[in-house]
Design a protein around this motif. Structure first.
Motif, PDB file in Angstrom:
ATOM      1  N   ARG A 152      46.065 -64.385  68.502  1.00  0.00           N
ATOM      2  CA  ARG A 152      46.429 -64.404  69.914  1.00  0.00           C
ATOM      3  C   ARG A 152      47.012 -63.054  70.299  1.00  0.00           C
ATOM      4  NH1 ARG A 152      49.748 -69.747  70.340  1.00  0.00           N
ATOM      5  NH2 ARG A 152      49.976 -69.252  68.126  1.00  0.00           N
ATOM      6  N   VAL A 153      46.620 -62.589  71.448  1.00  0.00           N
ATOM      7  CA  VAL A 153      47.016 -61.254  71.891  1.00  0.00           C
ATOM      8  C   VAL A 153      47.709 -61.340  73.244  1.00  0.00           C
ATOM      9  CG1 VAL A 153      46.209 -58.950  72.504  1.00  0.00           C
ATOM     10  CG2 VAL A 153      45.057 -60.232  70.691  1.00  0.00           C
ATOM     11  N   VAL A 210      46.375 -62.071  77.004  1.00  0.00           N
ATOM     12  CA  VAL A 210      45.238 -61.307  77.521  1.00  0.00           C
ATOM     13  C   VAL A 210      44.083 -62.277  77.702  1.00  0.00           C
ATOM     14  CG1 VAL A 210      43.581 -59.477  76.995  1.00  0.00           C
ATOM     15  CG2 VAL A 210      45.985 -59.217  76.343  1.00  0.00           C
ATOM     16  N   LEU A 213      42.981 -54.566  78.365  1.00  0.00           N
ATOM     17  CA  LEU A 213      44.411 -54.636  78.096  1.00  0.00           C
ATOM     18  C   LEU A 213      45.199 -54.147  79.303  1.00  0.00           C
ATOM     19  CD1 LEU A 213      44.328 -53.210  74.456  1.00  0.00           C
ATOM     20  CD2 LEU A 213      44.450 -55.615  75.159  1.00  0.00           C
ATOM     21  N   GLN A 239      50.395 -47.440  78.324  1.00  0.00           N
ATOM     22  CA  GLN A 239      50.494 -48.222  77.094  1.00  0.00           C
ATOM     23  C   GLN A 239      51.535 -47.618  76.176  1.00  0.00           C
ATOM     24  OE1 GLN A 239      46.774 -49.482  74.987  1.00  0.00           O
ATOM     25  NE2 GLN A 239      47.911 -48.954  73.152  1.00  0.00           N
ATOM     26  N   TYR A 291      52.911 -49.232  72.801  1.00  0.00           N
ATOM     27  CA  TYR A 291      52.743 -49.402  71.360  1.00  0.00           C
ATOM     28  C   TYR A 291      52.334 -50.841  71.128  1.00  0.00           C
ATOM     29  CZ  TYR A 291      53.795 -48.244  66.465  1.00  0.00           C
ATOM     30  OH  TYR A 291      53.708 -47.954  65.123  1.00  0.00           O
ATOM     31  N   SER A 292      51.746 -51.095  69.957  1.00  0.00           N
ATOM     32  CA  SER A 292      51.362 -52.464  69.631  1.00  0.00           C
ATOM     33  C   SER A 292      52.218 -52.973  68.486  1.00  0.00           C
ATOM     34  CB  SER A 292      49.892 -52.526  69.256  1.00  0.00           C
ATOM     35  OG  SER A 292      49.116 -52.131  70.356  1.00  0.00           O
ATOM     36  N   GLY A 338      52.904 -55.971  65.718  1.00  0.00           N
ATOM     37  CA  GLY A 338      52.115 -57.024  65.102  1.00  0.00           C
ATOM     38  C   GLY A 338      52.601 -57.529  63.761  1.00  0.00           C
ATOM     39  N   LYS A 339      53.918 -57.561  63.563  1.00  0.00           N
ATOM     40  CA  LYS A 339      54.402 -58.174  62.318  1.00  0.00           C
ATOM     41  C   LYS A 339      54.006 -59.646  62.321  1.00  0.00           C
ATOM     42  CE  LYS A 339      58.381 -55.234  61.296  1.00  0.00           C
ATOM     43  NZ  LYS A 339      59.419 -55.051  62.334  1.00  0.00           N
ATOM     44  N   PRO A 340      53.614 -60.167  61.159  1.00  0.00           N
ATOM     45  CA  PRO A 340      53.097 -61.546  61.120  1.00  0.00           C
ATOM     46  C   PRO A 340      54.096 -62.575  61.651  1.00  0.00           C
ATOM     47  CG  PRO A 340      52.663 -60.415  59.045  1.00  0.00           C
ATOM     48  CD  PRO A 340      53.537 -59.507  59.845  1.00  0.00           C
ATOM     49  N   ILE A 359      50.033 -60.931  68.291  1.00  0.00           N
ATOM     50  CA  ILE A 359      50.369 -59.517  68.411  1.00  0.00           C
ATOM     51  C   ILE A 359      50.505 -59.191  69.887  1.00  0.00           C
ATOM     52  CG2 ILE A 359      49.039 -59.010  66.326  1.00  0.00           C
ATOM     53  CD1 ILE A 359      47.133 -57.419  68.164  1.00  0.00           C
ATOM     54  N   ILE A 387      50.521 -56.022  72.837  1.00  0.00           N
ATOM     55  CA  ILE A 387      50.344 -54.641  73.241  1.00  0.00           C
ATOM     56  C   ILE A 387      51.380 -54.399  74.324  1.00  0.00           C
ATOM     57  CG2 ILE A 387      48.640 -52.903  73.924  1.00  0.00           C
ATOM     58  CD1 ILE A 387      47.636 -54.754  71.684  1.00  0.00           C
ATOM     59  N   TYR A 407      53.363 -52.374  77.185  1.00  0.00           N
ATOM     60  CA  TYR A 407      53.177 -51.339  78.208  1.00  0.00           C
ATOM     61  C   TYR A 407      54.529 -51.042  78.818  1.00  0.00           C
ATOM     62  CZ  TYR A 407      48.087 -51.407  78.230  1.00  0.00           C
ATOM     63  OH  TYR A 407      46.773 -51.271  77.874  1.00  0.00           O
TER      64      TYR A 407
END
Lengths: 222, 222
Positions: free
Chosen positions: A4-5, A42, A48, A69, A71-72, A74-76, A85, A87, A89
């Motif tokens: 999922r984003v 998203v 994005l 933007q 940074y992304s 995404g630690k589990p 994760i 993204i 802005y």
DNA sequence: CCAAAAGTGTTAGGAGTACACCCATGG
DNA sequence: CCATGGGTGTACTCCTAACACTTTTGG
């Protein structure tokens, strides 16, 4: 492997000469009742950046703002519900009366000064720290500072923006000389009268042609 | 809303005084036979950076290299197979003989000089352009340049790295003075003899303590 | 005339740039 | 002794930083 984003948006503004960020209160678990950076999933067919603009519009009702933007992340385990994760802005909106509640899914939205933040949900404090760092850096070599001001402004107001973001006092004469050298301000014939003292001349930002100042060899000190 | 998420890694190195990037030839559609930036899907339980490091190891066999998140690309149609967003990273590896084929799933991997790139798959040219831009910028105010050199190097080798990345000649004396002022080099007692001329002193990079040079007020010209 | 913010100039220090010659070595 | 790359210093310009007083206005 599907994940999922989301996009999260750090929305900065200047209020009462302070750098502020828009936060929303979570209405559902996890972190129910905690403040968080606004964001959302998203959608299938949007980019994005489109997702970020949509969220921004929903939260603030404004469009046509500075958006970049960041940074992304995404630690589990950053989201206890599962793999998500985000993204991140960051946006800069002009102080002019934006009512956070203007948005649609606004559970509860509020401006917080950076000097008095509540405890944040998820890893949002980390994201916010990073956003502030980026903003400070960009202030040095770009003209993003102007994105936080209305069309016409006084030199003192401009200086206050820089001071609010950098969190330190700047020298008035040096600040003005630098702006003068950059040649990115156009004085108007209007003045702002405010209180019992000399009125301040209003200026406009006049340099769409370049966002980067590096070329001019003039930077702001850190 | 679930989306497939990949990491792509722009792996730069210096070979024969040229900036080179590692590309892999696609063995399957879409873009079968075209060159592309190495990458792969993010696994369920790994962070984005872990995914990037895993890919890097698979492609080059090296670990312990400079790795930095670049940007996330997520236009809905960037991959004809469906919705895939990618988190791009860029890595800097030391020239010392890395054999691209050392990896596991190496279909076919090869170093390409930036001056002679093939046509790339997907939006990979855009990603690569952005990576080069970032690298050039970072060269100015950080010490990333040293990540492309072995432990000991001559001043001329160092200068060649800067010249290769910036794609222009630098003045030898000014370059050396700047390095001197920064105080980040430690001369050794060793020399490199090479050809029939005066041997060059080898130096070490000696400044783990700061990656950012901004504090020193010394920058590299663009 | 008093309080308050607006507006303005000079000096000293240091980094950036341009530029040309001698040094050490191997062949 | 010659070819080759290694190594070094100076002069000028321009940005930076520190610093204090006069101007204009409303009350």
């Amino acid at each position: 492997m599907s994940i999922r984003v989301t996009v999260d948006i750090i929305i900065f503004t200047i209020r009462q000469q302070e750098l502020c960020v828009l936060l929303v209160k979570r209405g559902i678990p996890p972190f129910k009742g905690r403040w968080s950076i606004p964001g959302g999933f998203v959608l299938e067919r949007e980019s994005l950046e489109d997702a970020a603009r949509r969220e921004l519009r929903e939260e603030t009702g404004v469009d046509e703002v500075y958006l970049e933007q960041l940074y992304s992340f995404g630690k589990p385990k950053r989201d206890p519900r599962g793999r998500v994760i985000t993204i991140a802005y960051f946006a800069l909106v002009k102080a002019a009366g934006i009512h956070p509640e203007a948005g649609s899914d606004a559970a509860q939205a509020q401006w917080f000064p950076m000097s008095g933040l509540p405890s944040l949900a998820f890893d949002h404090q980390e994201i916010l720290d990073y956003a502030l760092l980026r903003l400070r850096n960009k202030l040095e070599y770009t003209t993003v500072g102007f994105e936080l001001l209305p069309d016409k402004f006084t030199l003192t107001e401009l200086q206050r923006v820089y001071e609010a973001i950098l969190d330190r006092k700047l020298d008035k004469r040096n600040f003005r000389r630098k702006m003068e050298l950059l040649g990115i301000l156009r004085p108007t014939q209007e003045f702002r009268k405010e209180g019992s003292h000399r009125p301040a001349r209003l200026h406009r930002f006049a340099a769409r042609q370049f966002e980067t100042l590096k070329d001019k060899g003039i930077l702001f000190p850190f």
